[in-house]
Scaffold this active site. Structure first.
Site, short mmCIF file in Angstrom:
data_model
loop_
_atom_site.label_atom_id
_atom_site.label_comp_id
_atom_site.label_asym_id
_atom_site.label_seq_id
_atom_site.Cartn_x
_atom_site.Cartn_y
_atom_site.Cartn_z
N CYS A 14 6.22 -12.08 -22.14
CA CYS A 14 5.50 -11.22 -21.21
C CYS A 14 6.02 -11.32 -19.77
O CYS A 14 5.41 -10.78 -18.86
CB CYS A 14 4.00 -11.50 -21.26
SG CYS A 14 3.59 -13.19 -20.80
N ASP A 37 8.31 -17.70 -14.86
CA ASP A 37 8.19 -19.10 -14.47
C ASP A 37 9.17 -19.97 -15.24
O ASP A 37 9.72 -20.92 -14.67
CB ASP A 37 6.75 -19.59 -14.70
CG ASP A 37 5.85 -19.19 -13.54
OD1 ASP A 37 6.29 -19.31 -12.39
OD2 ASP A 37 4.72 -18.74 -13.80
N GLU A 59 5.97 -21.42 -20.45
CA GLU A 59 6.59 -21.10 -19.15
C GLU A 59 6.96 -22.35 -18.37
O GLU A 59 7.46 -22.27 -17.26
CB GLU A 59 5.69 -20.17 -18.33
CG GLU A 59 4.27 -20.64 -18.15
CD GLU A 59 3.40 -19.63 -17.40
OE1 GLU A 59 3.92 -18.71 -16.77
OE2 GLU A 59 2.16 -19.80 -17.45
N HIS A 108 0.82 -1.22 0.00
CA HIS A 108 0.00 0.00 0.00
C HIS A 108 0.84 1.26 0.00
O HIS A 108 0.49 2.26 -0.60
CB HIS A 108 -0.90 0.00 1.23
CG HIS A 108 -1.86 -1.13 1.22
ND1 HIS A 108 -1.78 -2.17 2.10
CD2 HIS A 108 -2.87 -1.39 0.39
CE1 HIS A 108 -2.73 -3.03 1.82
NE2 HIS A 108 -3.40 -2.59 0.79
#
Ligand code: PEP
Ligand code: MG
Length: 611
Positions: A536, A489, A465, A221
């Site tokens: 990506c 990954d 991946e 946050h």
């Protein structure tokens, strides 16, 4: 911290403020430097304001079973009051910072409505024959600890949502205020162990120069609020809040994740120059984001955005993205109190498709499980010993056909509103991809029979991946029209390095020869099989690695929108032949560090023109 067995236990909860320090440097103090995670860019310095945790007491006493209904009633009242307070903060934040920031508090409201958690507290209270505060804190602590151990950074940080709600509930039950009402009135740098969402919401933009915390990661946050306020922040500094004292001056470098306590004149001068340089580089890089994404010799490169919500696609367009290369839909499932309906999903996917106005939007089907556990009990996730090797993504979807079909229907319906593509995560081989496509055919058939429109020629893709998919990717080409390399990954599975484990982080090496050979192999097989190939994972947004990826033949890179201007600059500053030479170097070199050094040297040579 756990409550003690009897009487009162001291529990630390954050509250403003606390020790305000003003620039009263009678004598020069020793300069100290700390390294953490640069969470919000920028450089600032000023006097420290230490946000210490206020200690509140957790009462613990026996409550006979016949009086438990009164305890339950007290608990229900506290839940109601807490809900009202949080809703009020949410409204204030929405007014001052906007809807996106206000949504932080939806997670808090969800905690308050989590029936499983509430029931557990009541059961615990009855079993232990004790007051609600004691059970509440014990159960809450268990949840906080469990969330704190989850590998996924986003979910780990949800522990602070639970903690924030717990402290409000305790305060409402005991009547002890969490806020002593003081606020520093000079410009200052806030240093804290952690900044709770409700505290960060009350940060005064005009007075806070920067935020510095012991804990936290890139999706916390503190970071969200700091970025939206455009103030520098460095998190994950260990125990800096214990090391600074009133009177200290703190210099914060949000780019590099550095904090200097009591900087010398020399350091201040150096950072002053750096600040000016950075500001002008950023301004110039931003100017590139509006230009066409092509190499110096006119070779087009698609630079796309990774998004987690439809709203982010609007920002992606503003920053010049050529499309969305990865819509991580799991966040729709993580942020809700129950499973998102087909219509809710449809709205999100349609929103992204429309915002991108004809540019491609690759919607990845649910990648839940493993490290991305869900708050929704409906999803039935369980603890696993090897979550990364477990029940996640397509494995979960093929085992939960209803959830999968609902999502596929929603994506198909959105496909008439833009250029939508479907991508499956964690495909290990041909059979899985085929099964996923069979589910898609069933969803299409359903829509046809209901006369609901969708794009009949919608394209499907497979994430690459898992090493098995990479090695046998030639077998996948008949079942899809594009590949997207999930390097996060892929590297973790290829190198057997947990991508979130600090102790083996040095082995997580994107320029390891094995990684580069594997990328090369996938690109060659994709070409031969006539399928498009993009990337990506985080590698795609690293400006040092961008030329290598392009040189290997990957012409579509998808990354966090904020990284796009930098990547675009690198693309525009090189020729395709230079990228190919770098790829050749990387494929022949045996040492991953050497490869990285060469790539860095090339990158630095391009940055010279802008710095
Ligand atoms: C990846 O693995 O590279 C990827 C993009 O997927 P995620 O980070 O969501 O696992
Ligand atoms: Mg992945």
């Amino acid at each position: 911290m756990k409550p003690s067995e009897g009487g009162f236990a001291a529990v630390s909860v954050a509250a403003w403020p606390v020790i305000n320090c003003y620039v009263t440097m009678e004598s020069r103090k020793e300069e100290r430097e700390y390294s953490g995670i640069g969470a919000s860019p920028g450089i600032a310095h000023g006097p420290v304001s230490i946000l210490r945790e206020k200690e509140i007491a957790i009462p613990k006493y026996q409550v006979e079973i016949e009086h438990h209904h009164a305890e339950v009633a007290r608990f229900e009242n506290a839940l109601l009051s807490t809900r009202k307070q949080i809703q009020k903060i949410r409204d204030q934040v929405e007014g001052s910072l906007g809807e996106e920031e206000a949504r932080i508090f939806d997670a808090h409201l969800m905690v308050l409505e989590d029936q499983a958690l509430i029931d557990e507290i009541v059961r615990e209270m009855q079993a232990a024959e004790e007051n609600v505060e004691a059970s509440l804190w014990r159960v809450g602590t268990r949840y906080i600890e469990a969330f704190g151990q989850i590998d996924d950074e986003y979910l780990r940080e949800r522990a602070s949502d639970i903690r924030d709600v717990m402290r409000r509930l305790i305060s409402n039950l005991t009547g002890e205020s969490l806020d002593d009402g003081e606020r520093p009135d000079n410009k200052h740098v806030v240093v804290a162990q952690e900044i709770a969402p409700s505290d960060s919401a009350s940060i005064d933009k005009d007075h806070v120069l920067a935020l510095v915390t012991d804990l936290g990661g890139k999706t916390g946050h503190t970071v969200i609020v700091a970025r939206s306020m455009n103030i520098p922040a460095v998190v994950g500094l260990g125990n800096i809040s214990q090391s600074v004292v009133p009177g200290d001056i703190v210099l914060v470098d949000g780019y590099e994740g550095k904090v200097v306590v009591n900087p010398s004149e020399d350091t201040l001068f150096r950072y002053g120059k750096l600040k000016d340089e950075r500001a002008s580089i950023e301004e110039r890089l931003f100017a590139f984001s509006k230009k066409v994404s092509e190499t110096q010799d006119g070779h087009p490169i698609q630079l796309q955005a990774n998004i987690e919500s439809a709203e982010e696609s609007v920002k992606a367009v503003e920053i010049g993205a050529d499309g969305v290369g990865l819509f991580r839909t799991e966040y729709l499932f993580l942020n809700t109190r129950s499973l998102p309906t087909e219509d809710e999903q449809f709205e999100a996917y349609r929103g992204a498709a429309e915002a991108m106005g004809g540019r491609p939007v690759v919607i990845r089907t649910l990648d839940l499980g493993g490290d991305k556990m869900s708050l929704s009990p409906e999803l039935g996730m369980q603890h696993e010993f090897n979550p990364f090797l477990g029940y996640r993504a397509i494995r979960y979807c093929l085992d939960n056909i209803d959830i999968f079909t609902t999502q596929l229907r929603a994506i198909l319906r959105a496909s008439v509103h833009g250029n939508v593509r479907i991508m499956y995560p964690m495909i290990s081989g041909f059979e899985e991809l085929k099964q996923a496509n069979e589910c898609l055919e069933i969803a299409k058939e359903q829509l046809r029979s209901e006369e609901i429109a969708f794009d009949e020629s919608i394209e499907t893709g497979s994430m690459i991946e898992i090493p098995s998919a990479a090695i046998a990717c030639d077998t996948l080409v008949s079942e899809c029209s594009f590949f997207s390399i999930g390097s996060n990954d892929l590297i973790q599975y290829l190198m057997a390095v947990d991508r979130l484990n600090d102790r083996v982080a040095h082995l997580y090496e994107p320029t390891h020869p094995a990684v580069i050979r594997m990328l090369d192999m996938v690109v060659k097989n994709a070409r031969e099989g006539n399928v498009e190939v993009s990337i990506c994972g985080e590698m795609a947004g690293d400006p040092i690695l961008v030329p290598l990826l392009i040189g290997l033949g990957i012409e579509s890179l998808s990354m966090s929108p904020s990284l796009l201007p930098h990547a675009k600059f690198v693309v525009q500053s090189m020729e395709l032949s230079e990228a190919r030479d770098l790829a050749k170097m990387a494929l022949s070199e045996t040492d991953g560090i050497k490869i990285l050094e060469n790539l860095t040297a090339f990158y630095n040579s391009r940055m010279e023109s802008i710095s």
